[in-house]
Design a protein around this motif. Structure first.
Motif, short mmCIF file in Angstrom:
data_model
loop_
_atom_site.label_atom_id
_atom_site.label_comp_id
_atom_site.label_asym_id
_atom_site.label_seq_id
_atom_site.Cartn_x
_atom_site.Cartn_y
_atom_site.Cartn_z
N LYS A 63 -62.17 -33.48 -85.84
CA LYS A 63 -62.46 -32.39 -86.50
C LYS A 63 -63.24 -31.01 -85.32
O LYS A 63 -62.83 -30.54 -85.04
N GLU A 64 -64.74 -31.84 -84.88
CA GLU A 64 -65.48 -30.82 -84.09
C GLU A 64 -65.18 -30.70 -83.02
O GLU A 64 -65.17 -29.72 -82.87
N GLN A 66 -62.29 -30.52 -81.87
CA GLN A 66 -61.06 -30.29 -81.89
C GLN A 66 -61.24 -27.87 -82.21
O GLN A 66 -61.02 -26.76 -81.62
N THR A 67 -62.13 -28.24 -83.45
CA THR A 67 -62.32 -27.19 -83.94
C THR A 67 -63.38 -26.30 -82.29
O THR A 67 -62.98 -24.72 -81.89
N GLN A 70 -61.09 -24.82 -79.67
CA GLN A 70 -60.19 -24.14 -79.97
C GLN A 70 -60.98 -22.27 -79.82
O GLN A 70 -60.18 -21.77 -79.26
N LYS A 71 -62.36 -22.78 -80.24
CA LYS A 71 -62.98 -22.09 -80.16
C LYS A 71 -63.18 -21.41 -78.88
O LYS A 71 -63.74 -20.25 -77.90
#
Length: 398
Positions: A63-64, A66-67, A70-71
């Motif tokens: 999850k980290e 992916q974040t 994207q960021k």
């Protein structure tokens, strides 16, 4: 999109990272390579648009990742070592605990021998050098060192990367890594040195004979493709590899009268050498492996040993996009390198453009590459589980 436009990369990458980048299996691979430390102790590095460079990044889970993807939308994603603490603190005197044993083989290092391309250009003819490199290095790592978790990745432009994730490989110290690199290096010397291979006169090591068997499978094809000796400059370079002046003169007189075919010229060189050895025992003993040395100098893998020896060198992540070509750094099986078509390697623009003529083929090749990656990771996870179980059993014995 018929043609790749680097200016559109920032628009395409968020979609690629969300839909196609194998985030889950990627994190599992990094996690196994980080153990016994947590995944968060692994360094990642991003190169953003306009060459903005970020080091000492880390993630704790998918999850980290992916974040973060994207960021930041990195144009280039590199992987570093595992520290005894989070990488953000690593710049302040933390210790590197482990790192995959990595190898970087780049076709630019073959520029002194390849004739079809130079610098960043690559074609199917010079890709055969990479085919030989993959076969030789992969077998040596397995048969001579006992490594099993080996991942081969196309660099995205002009070479290949090899990641060895076995626990014994990850925890090698710098001298140990240097010893492996030196063992695999047969081509020595700088740009000003003509002859860079010296096998001596003793019996050849098994690994060298094995490498020569691989080279021999492709040597005639490479001679036909590259025509190393077809022009005066190429012939001059060949003659510079012959240390005996009398024999060199004999070879020069014979080859200059022949047609330009490199295959025929090399065949003639071999015949003259064998005849000369029969007539001159001292020459035969002193230059016993001259023909083998020439084959190795032209075809043996050329490793960037500094990448292998050091802990701090970051290496491009599997399945990242090469910003110059748009190609995906796909995983592949080393014995399938000979079947790889450079035009069929997936690109970000064909993968995301359903109307592209190559879309279906590239999608299929992307799935194949992910499957290859998965197989390596699943095997690594199984090996790691067995190793931890063995360690736990040993600790219980006390």
């Amino acid at each position: 999109m018929a043609q790749y436009d680097q200016n559109l990369l920032s628009d395409m990458l968020p979609i690629y990272y969300t839909r196609l980048f194998p985030q889950n299996i990627f994190c599992r691979w990094l996690g196994c390579g980080s153990h016994p430390q947590p995944l968060a102790h692994r360094e990642l590095s991003f190169t953003l648009a306009d060459d903005v460079y970020l080091r000492y990044l880390s993630i704790s889970n998918q999850k980290e990742l992916q974040t973060l993807l994207q960021k930041k939308c990195p144009h280039k994603l590199d992987i570093g070592a595992v520290y005894n603490t989070r990488p953000s603190i690593a710049r302040h005197g933390s210790v590197v605990l482990s790192r995959e044993l990595v190898f970087d083989i780049d076709l630019t290092d073959y520029d002194e021998v390849r004739t079809c391309c130079q610098e960043a250009k690559v074609c199917d003819k010079c890709w055969k050098f990479m085919v030989i490199a993959c076969e030789i290095i992969d077998v040596a790592l397995k048969d001579d060192f006992g490594f099993q978790s080996i991942l081969w990745v196309f660099s995205g432009r002009r070479g290949v990367h090899c990641w060895v994730s076995d626990y014994e490989a990850r925890t090698l110290d710098s001298p140990g890594r240097g010893a492996v690199a030196d063992y695999l290096c047969l081509i020595m010397g700088g740009d000003n040195q003509s002859k860079k291979v010296h096998l001596g006169s003793d019996n050849l090591h098994t690994s060298i004979r094995r490498a020569l068997n691989v080279i021999d499978k492709y040597f005639v094809d490479i001679l036909q493709d590259q025509e190393f000796f077809a022009n005066p400059d190429g012939l001059k370079k060949l003659l510079a590899l012959i240390p005996d002046e009398a024999f060199k003169s004999l070879v020069e007189k014979t080859l200059e009268k022949m047609p330009d075919s490199s295959v025929e010229r090399f065949k003639a060189l071999t015949n003259i050498f064998e005849s000369h050895c029969r007539e001159n025992g001292i020459f035969s003993r002193k230059f016993k492996y001259l023909i083998e040395e020439i084959k190795i100098q032209y075809c043996y893998p050329r490793l960037d040993v500094n990448v292998t020896k050091g802990f701090n060198h970051l290496l491009k992540s599997p399945f990242s996009i090469h910003p110059k070509t748009g190609k995906v750094s796909v995983a592949f099986k080393p014995n399938n390198a000979k079947n790889m078509n450079l035009d069929e390697i997936p690109t970000i623009y064909t993968l995301l453009d359903d109307s592209a003529a190559e879309n279906a083929k590239h999608q299929a090749n992307m799935r194949t590459a992910v499957k290859v990656f998965q197989e390596v990771v699943f095997s690594l996870e199984k090996t790691e589980a067995l190793r931890r179980k063995s360690e736990n059993n040993k600790s219980l014995e006390f």
